[in-house]
Design an enzyme around this catalytic site. Structure first.
Site, short mmCIF file in Angstrom:
data_model
loop_
_atom_site.label_atom_id
_atom_site.label_comp_id
_atom_site.label_asym_id
_atom_site.label_seq_id
_atom_site.Cartn_x
_atom_site.Cartn_y
_atom_site.Cartn_z
N CYS A 21 0.36 3.41 3.02
CA CYS A 21 1.07 2.91 4.12
C CYS A 21 2.50 3.12 4.31
O CYS A 21 3.21 3.42 5.34
CB CYS A 21 0.88 1.39 4.15
SG CYS A 21 -0.91 0.99 4.17
N CYS B 18 0.84 -1.17 -0.16
CA CYS B 18 -0.06 -0.01 -0.03
C CYS B 18 0.84 1.22 0.02
O CYS B 18 1.83 1.46 0.92
CB CYS B 18 -0.87 0.15 1.17
SG CYS B 18 -1.72 1.66 1.81
#
Length: 491
Positions: A53, A50
């Site tokens: 992230c 991600c």
């Protein structure tokens, strides 16, 4: 529990910089057992692939290093939802990444809705532990509280229980995640401050200057809303330090000076330029808000003004007026230049900066192309109902929509409807259009272009036609109000 905290503390203390080991890694097998040992924890549920992230990861680590040293420690943890934490992520309904949740003694407490930068995470989570207003029982407590953080402090001084104290404590509960509150009824503290029933906002020492007082005393009624307004008005002072986690506090009309703002490594150099901005700001404080920002942290904003790189040490200055129009101070920074820039702004002598691609040489295709310089012509003043798509060239969803959008324009080519697109990454999006993702579509009726409506319908050709047929100012020539194609006898 204390042994657990000590272990984590020593781990964090072993390095000068924030490290990943400051963040507790949890899995399905130990999630519940380890969190039960922790009074307050923030847990990030993430996926290694991600992008959001990955961007959050270093900020999260920096925050973990700070929070583990707090008087009431807050532990930051993470769970990999693609590997050893799948069951846990499913249990807590994680559907997107990163998802952050607050836990208390192993039990889910609340969703985390705070900032995603280290400083903002720290401030938000410190407010989650201990009382909303810290009680100061000695002069040492009072002085230490003021020095503990490089941040604004709001302190209530109350000799006895009063309506002002009740309003103050109520506001502290409401704003605990944004503002540092403390209060005292200790005689020596009251005498030192010279107050028996007062609320005082103290500015942090690193922002002290000769152009404004280091503290401001509230003089209004014992009303929570009035105290809140007082704090909001005075929180950042004449020239606030605008950062990614507090930028929403600074409202237009706003003048921002961008340079190497760094209160950790170069506080003296930072204040050298800030003091010059303060001298000008003091004259115009009732007309414009002023701030300083780190040029590297706000490169994306510099790009919005057509600046890719800032040369030299001197600030560059940009402004937005009350209508969000952008202005650039073109000459090299000096007191005189800044003062003239502000005066010219107030006297409407400056040309607004407009980020725009070149106007197309030809605009004959069914889908019309809008850019910053021709938006009024192509959209606002075109005399037609308009569906406009704001897109990004790299956006996959936009590319998928393109052939359908082209077909829509061809189907409605003889109608009193304009189908328009605009690259929102290369052109300024005018107010009142609000674009935060791609593609974003708006329906703008021809007689109310100042109140466009965000299109939230389907993305198939039939969906668009039904919507436009229903909402068109005048009934379409080729379709009835339900979007059914008219028979030739009806035309």
């Amino acid at each position: 529990m204390y042994l657990f905290y000590l272990t984590l503390f020593l781990t964090a203390f072993s390095g000068c910089l924030a490290k990943e080991e400051d963040v507790l890694e949890l899995t399905d097998s130990d999630f519940e057992s380890r969190l039960r040992e922790i009074d307050t924890a923030l847990v990030m549920f993430y996926a290694p692939w991600c992008g959001h992230c990955k961007r959050l990861k270093p900020e999260y680590a920096k925050a973990a290093e700070d929070l583990i040293r707090n008087d009431d420690p807050v532990i930051l943890a993470k769970v990999d939802c693609t590997e050893a934490g799948k069951e846990t992520c499913n249990k807590f309904g994680v559907s997107g990444y990163p998802t952050l949740k607050i836990f208390r003694s192993g039990e889910f407490s609340q969703e985390y809705n705070g900032p995603r930068e280290a400083g903002g995470i720290v401030k938000y989570m410190k407010a989650q532990v201990g009382p909303s207003s810290k009680e100061l029982n000695s002069i040492d407590d009072f002085e230490n509280f003021l020095k503990a953080e490089n941040d604004v402090s709001v302190i209530g001084f109350f000799e006895k229980e009063t309506d002002l104290k009740a309003a103050f404590m109520k506001l502290a509960d409401k704003l605990r995640e944004k503002v540092r509150f403390a209060h005292s009824s200790y005689k020596d503290v009251l005498e030192k401050q010279g107050a028996k029933d007062a609320v005082v906002l103290f500015r942090p020492p690193h922002l002290a200057n000769k152009f404004e007082d280091d503290s401001v005393t509230y003089s209004g009624k014992a009303v929570t809303g009035d105290i809140n307004e007082f704090i909001t008005k005075n929180y950042h002072g004449l020239v606030g330090h605008r950062k990614p986690d507090n930028k929403q506090d600074f409202q237009n009309p706003l003048i921002v000076a961008y340079y190497t703002v760094d209160y950790v490594k170069n506080a003296k150099g930072t204040n050298y330029w800030r003091n010059r901005i303060l001298k000008v700001a003091k004259q115009y404080k009732d007309k414009y808000n002023f701030a300083i920002s780190n040029k590297d942290e706000f490169q994306h904003e510099l790009n919005e003004y057509g600046v890719d790189y800032v040369k030299g040490d001197k600030p560059i200055v940009f402004a937005r007026d009350a209508n969000n129009k952008k202005f650039i101070m073109k000459d090299e920074f000096s007191l005189e230049v800044l003062d003239k820039f502000v005066k010219d702004l107030l006297d409407d002598k400056l040309e607004p900066y407009l980020k725009s691609e070149a106007i197309p040489d030809s605009n004959d295709e069914p889908v019309k192309v809008a850019v910053g310089k021709n938006f009024d012509e192509i959209v606002t003043n075109n005399g037609k109902d308009t569906l406009i798509e704001f897109y990004a060239p790299w956006c996959g969803h936009c590319k998928k929509l393109a052939p359908t959008y082209d077909d829509l324009a061809k189907q409605l080519i003889d109608e009193d409807v304009a189908i328009v697109k605009m690259d929102a990454t290369a052109n300024d999006v005018p107010s009142p259009y609000d674009v935060r993702g791609f593609p974003t579509l708006y329906w703008a009726p021809k007689d109310s272009k100042d109140s466009p409506v965000r299109y939230e319908g389907g993305r198939e050709l039939d969906d668009f036609i039904k919507y436009i047929a229903k909402h068109a100012t005048s009934e379409l020539k080729g379709y009835d109000r339900k979007g059914k194609e008219k028979k030739k006898t009806e035309l």
